[in-house]
Structures are given as C-alpha cells and as structure tokens.
Design a protein around this motif. Structure first.
Motif, PDB file in Angstrom:
ATOM      1  N   CYS A   1      -9.827   3.678 -13.149  1.00  0.00           N
ATOM      2  CA  CYS A   1     -11.117   4.396 -12.321  1.00  0.00           C
ATOM      3  C   CYS A   1     -10.311   5.406 -10.454  1.00  0.00           C
ATOM      4  O   CYS A   1     -10.088   6.305 -10.692  1.00  0.00           O
ATOM      5  CB  CYS A   1     -11.829   3.382 -11.689  1.00  0.00           C
ATOM      6  SG  CYS A   1     -13.416   3.410 -12.842  1.00  0.00           S
ATOM      7  N   SER A   2      -9.475   4.850 -10.634  1.00  0.00           N
ATOM      8  CA  SER A   2      -8.187   5.157  -9.014  1.00  0.00           C
ATOM      9  C   SER A   2      -8.101   5.923  -9.323  1.00  0.00           C
ATOM     10  O   SER A   2      -7.586   7.106  -9.168  1.00  0.00           O
ATOM     11  CB  SER A   2      -7.681   3.550  -8.700  1.00  0.00           C
ATOM     12  OG  SER A   2      -8.825   2.759  -8.513  1.00  0.00           O
ATOM     13  N   LYS A   3      -7.195   5.511 -10.492  1.00  0.00           N
ATOM     14  CA  LYS A   3      -6.823   6.564 -10.782  1.00  0.00           C
ATOM     15  C   LYS A   3      -6.643   8.026 -11.596  1.00  0.00           C
ATOM     16  O   LYS A   3      -6.405   9.050 -11.531  1.00  0.00           O
ATOM     17  CB  LYS A   3      -4.917   5.803 -12.025  1.00  0.00           C
ATOM     18  CG  LYS A   3      -3.866   4.834 -11.079  1.00  0.00           C
ATOM     19  CD  LYS A   3      -2.529   5.047 -11.995  1.00  0.00           C
ATOM     20  CE  LYS A   3      -1.760   3.870 -11.148  1.00  0.00           C
ATOM     21  NZ  LYS A   3      -1.862   2.881 -11.579  1.00  0.00           N
ATOM     22  N   LEU A   4      -7.820   7.885 -12.931  1.00  0.00           N
ATOM     23  CA  LEU A   4      -7.968   9.250 -13.775  1.00  0.00           C
ATOM     24  C   LEU A   4      -9.384   9.131 -13.905  1.00  0.00           C
ATOM     25  O   LEU A   4     -10.117  10.252 -13.699  1.00  0.00           O
ATOM     26  CB  LEU A   4      -7.352   9.113 -14.639  1.00  0.00           C
ATOM     27  CG  LEU A   4      -7.887  10.013 -15.966  1.00  0.00           C
ATOM     28  CD1 LEU A   4      -6.737  10.817 -15.995  1.00  0.00           C
ATOM     29  CD2 LEU A   4      -7.857   8.936 -17.634  1.00  0.00           C
ATOM     30  N   LEU A   5     -10.469   7.891 -13.733  1.00  0.00           N
ATOM     31  CA  LEU A   5     -11.451   8.660 -14.115  1.00  0.00           C
ATOM     32  C   LEU A   5     -12.940   8.952 -13.508  1.00  0.00           C
ATOM     33  O   LEU A   5     -13.864  10.276 -13.241  1.00  0.00           O
ATOM     34  CB  LEU A   5     -12.475   7.558 -14.867  1.00  0.00           C
ATOM     35  CG  LEU A   5     -12.018   6.997 -16.562  1.00  0.00           C
ATOM     36  CD1 LEU A   5     -11.890   5.883 -16.569  1.00  0.00           C
ATOM     37  CD2 LEU A   5     -11.406   7.697 -17.539  1.00  0.00           C
TER      38      LEU A   5
ATOM     39  N   ILE B   1     -18.367   8.347 -22.485  1.00  0.00           N
ATOM     40  CA  ILE B   1     -18.811   9.179 -20.811  1.00  0.00           C
ATOM     41  C   ILE B   1     -20.399   9.801 -21.373  1.00  0.00           C
ATOM     42  O   ILE B   1     -20.233  10.342 -22.223  1.00  0.00           O
ATOM     43  CB  ILE B   1     -17.783  10.254 -20.613  1.00  0.00           C
ATOM     44  CG1 ILE B   1     -16.656   9.740 -20.613  1.00  0.00           C
ATOM     45  CG2 ILE B   1     -18.037  11.099 -19.175  1.00  0.00           C
ATOM     46  CD1 ILE B   1     -15.263  10.249 -19.844  1.00  0.00           C
ATOM     47  N   GLY B   2     -21.104   9.197 -20.602  1.00  0.00           N
ATOM     48  CA  GLY B   2     -22.419   9.326 -20.202  1.00  0.00           C
ATOM     49  C   GLY B   2     -22.836   9.697 -19.171  1.00  0.00           C
ATOM     50  O   GLY B   2     -21.320  10.215 -18.550  1.00  0.00           O
ATOM     51  N   LYS B   3     -23.891  10.136 -19.222  1.00  0.00           N
ATOM     52  CA  LYS B   3     -24.639  10.257 -17.663  1.00  0.00           C
ATOM     53  C   LYS B   3     -24.898   9.543 -16.805  1.00  0.00           C
ATOM     54  O   LYS B   3     -25.625   8.866 -17.409  1.00  0.00           O
ATOM     55  CB  LYS B   3     -24.970  11.935 -17.906  1.00  0.00           C
ATOM     56  CG  LYS B   3     -24.737  13.113 -18.385  1.00  0.00           C
ATOM     57  CD  LYS B   3     -25.836  13.734 -17.970  1.00  0.00           C
ATOM     58  CE  LYS B   3     -26.856  13.946 -19.171  1.00  0.00           C
ATOM     59  NZ  LYS B   3     -27.561  14.591 -20.035  1.00  0.00           N
ATOM     60  N   PHE B   4     -24.768   9.679 -15.227  1.00  0.00           N
ATOM     61  CA  PHE B   4     -25.536   8.503 -14.827  1.00  0.00           C
ATOM     62  C   PHE B   4     -26.785   9.611 -13.499  1.00  0.00           C
ATOM     63  O   PHE B   4     -26.354  10.054 -13.398  1.00  0.00           O
ATOM     64  CB  PHE B   4     -24.673   7.432 -13.788  1.00  0.00           C
ATOM     65  CG  PHE B   4     -25.466   6.893 -12.975  1.00  0.00           C
ATOM     66  CD1 PHE B   4     -26.490   6.303 -13.359  1.00  0.00           C
ATOM     67  CD2 PHE B   4     -24.957   6.862 -11.736  1.00  0.00           C
ATOM     68  CE1 PHE B   4     -26.732   5.594 -12.461  1.00  0.00           C
ATOM     69  CE2 PHE B   4     -25.477   5.654 -10.438  1.00  0.00           C
ATOM     70  CZ  PHE B   4     -26.788   5.388 -10.832  1.00  0.00           C
ATOM     71  N   ILE B   5     -28.030   9.542 -13.673  1.00  0.00           N
ATOM     72  CA  ILE B   5     -28.855  10.094 -12.874  1.00  0.00           C
ATOM     73  C   ILE B   5     -29.650   9.558 -12.115  1.00  0.00           C
ATOM     74  O   ILE B   5     -30.009   7.952 -12.990  1.00  0.00           O
ATOM     75  CB  ILE B   5     -29.285  10.952 -13.971  1.00  0.00           C
ATOM     76  CG1 ILE B   5     -28.963  11.939 -15.174  1.00  0.00           C
ATOM     77  CG2 ILE B   5     -30.751  11.304 -13.323  1.00  0.00           C
ATOM     78  CD1 ILE B   5     -29.561  12.453 -15.953  1.00  0.00           C
TER      79      ILE B   5
ATOM     80  N   THR C   1     -19.042   1.745  -8.937  1.00  0.00           N
ATOM     81  CA  THR C   1     -19.050   0.659  -9.277  1.00  0.00           C
ATOM     82  C   THR C   1     -18.872   0.142 -11.231  1.00  0.00           C
ATOM     83  O   THR C   1     -19.275   0.749 -11.947  1.00  0.00           O
ATOM     84  CB  THR C   1     -21.273   0.435  -8.977  1.00  0.00           C
ATOM     85  OG1 THR C   1     -21.614   0.918  -9.764  1.00  0.00           O
ATOM     86  CG2 THR C   1     -21.243   1.116  -7.601  1.00  0.00           C
ATOM     87  N   ILE C   2     -18.396  -1.002 -10.971  1.00  0.00           N
ATOM     88  CA  ILE C   2     -17.979  -1.783 -12.216  1.00  0.00           C
ATOM     89  C   ILE C   2     -18.486  -2.596 -12.723  1.00  0.00           C
ATOM     90  O   ILE C   2     -18.609  -4.051 -11.389  1.00  0.00           O
ATOM     91  CB  ILE C   2     -16.415  -1.955 -12.212  1.00  0.00           C
ATOM     92  CG1 ILE C   2     -15.614  -0.244 -11.844  1.00  0.00           C
ATOM     93  CG2 ILE C   2     -15.920  -2.154 -13.184  1.00  0.00           C
ATOM     94  CD1 ILE C   2     -14.297  -0.454 -11.818  1.00  0.00           C
TER      95      ILE C   2
ATOM     96  N   VAL D   1     -20.423   6.265 -12.272  1.00  0.00           N
ATOM     97  CA  VAL D   1     -19.834   7.137 -10.828  1.00  0.00           C
ATOM     98  C   VAL D   1     -20.466   8.637 -10.492  1.00  0.00           C
ATOM     99  O   VAL D   1     -21.779   9.020 -10.791  1.00  0.00           O
ATOM    100  CB  VAL D   1     -18.108   7.701 -11.148  1.00  0.00           C
ATOM    101  CG1 VAL D   1     -18.022   8.795 -10.596  1.00  0.00           C
ATOM    102  CG2 VAL D   1     -17.449   7.450 -12.461  1.00  0.00           C
ATOM    103  N   THR D   2     -20.670   7.749  -9.264  1.00  0.00           N
ATOM    104  CA  THR D   2     -21.497   9.229  -8.550  1.00  0.00           C
ATOM    105  C   THR D   2     -20.368  10.286  -7.469  1.00  0.00           C
ATOM    106  O   THR D   2     -19.996   9.368  -6.148  1.00  0.00           O
ATOM    107  CB  THR D   2     -22.961   7.854  -7.712  1.00  0.00           C
ATOM    108  OG1 THR D   2     -22.159   7.083  -6.473  1.00  0.00           O
ATOM    109  CG2 THR D   2     -23.320   7.462  -8.286  1.00  0.00           C
ATOM    110  N   LEU D   3     -21.155  10.875  -7.015  1.00  0.00           N
ATOM    111  CA  LEU D   3     -20.806  11.787  -5.876  1.00  0.00           C
ATOM    112  C   LEU D   3     -21.364  10.638  -4.480  1.00  0.00           C
ATOM    113  O   LEU D   3     -21.953  11.120  -4.236  1.00  0.00           O
ATOM    114  CB  LEU D   3     -21.127  13.646  -5.855  1.00  0.00           C
ATOM    115  CG  LEU D   3     -21.438  14.118  -6.596  1.00  0.00           C
ATOM    116  CD1 LEU D   3     -21.881  15.274  -7.010  1.00  0.00           C
ATOM    117  CD2 LEU D   3     -19.563  13.847  -6.821  1.00  0.00           C
TER     118      LEU D   3
END
Lengths: 82, 82
Positions: free
Chosen positions: B63-67, A39-43, B76-77, B8-10
């Motif tokens: 991703c849906s269940k945990l990440l 797990i890293g960061k996406f900025i 996005t994958i 993963v983005t807010l």
C-alpha cells in the motif's frame, strides 16, 4: 446522523483490469507472494436519519440506484452512528 | 493464504470531486437526507504468508509503495485467513 460504509466489489466472474495491473506492478516490485489483487470502491455516506434501520434502507437504495452497478458489482453496507 | 482488505480514503482536507458529483446526483434523485459522500478504494489482496503478521507487513508495504498515495490518502488494513 449515521455513517454508511459501503464496499463495492466486482463480481467474481468479471475481469478486473485495474487489479491485474496492480498485481503485475507489485510482482515487478518484487512482491511475488501476492497472488491476486482486486480493486473496488469504498464509499462513505453521511445520512440524516431517525434510526439505523432507516439509514441502512436509504444507503441500500442509493447504492442500488446510483453508486453500484448491480450487473457487475456486489456491495456490502455497514452502518455506524456518528 | 491470507486476504488483506484495504480501505483507501482521501484525507479529510482533500477535495473529493467524485464524491461531490455522487452527492449532487443523489440529491437530484430525491435523497435529500444524504449529507456527504466520499469515494475511496477498496482493495482485496491475496497473500501467501506464514503468519498474519507477515501478511500484514506485506500488505502495508504494498500500500505504501504502490496502492495508496500517502500524500493525499490514508489506508486501513484488515487481515483474514482464507
């Protein structure tokens, strides 16, 4: 206006406790085919600049100085026009 | 073996205090052309699977269940063979 998409990742040799915890949790949920999680960061950075080159230079500088810890992390930058 | 690269983005409507703090810090360092910073997660998942399609299905499910928290986050994958 340009958008810099930056992926910051822990270097291979650095332990990743968050990723390990996620992998264990996924195994407990039954995802046994998942071998490793890191797990890293996406900025995302919006930059006012005259050219893609200038935007990339600003993003690279910002990452080196603040957003990434280069002792432990690597980063890649992708620039798109918005 | 496949590698899933997940960003993963807010969601746009969700406040991003980490991103805001980074933007302020960058402004204090003199990067006044940086207009906005948003910080999300970048996750690398190694998956044992027979096909790219299967690997993507497993990654999406994980991703849906945990990440990712889908109330607040989008993801996005991208799948690559390793």
């Amino acid at each position: 206006m340009y958008k810099a998409l930056v992926n910051v990742t822990l270097r291979k040799s650095i332990l990743d406790p968050k990723g390990k915890a996620a992998r264990e949790a996924l195994h407990n949920l039954g995802y046994s085919t998942i071998e490793d999680v890191r797990i890293g960061k996406f900025i995302e950075i919006n930059i006012k600049a005259d050219s893609e080159k200038e935007a990339e230079a600003i993003a690279r500088d910002a990452c080196s100085k603040l957003l990434a810890n280069q002792v432990m992390e690597d980063f890649t930058i992708q620039i798109t026009k918005v």
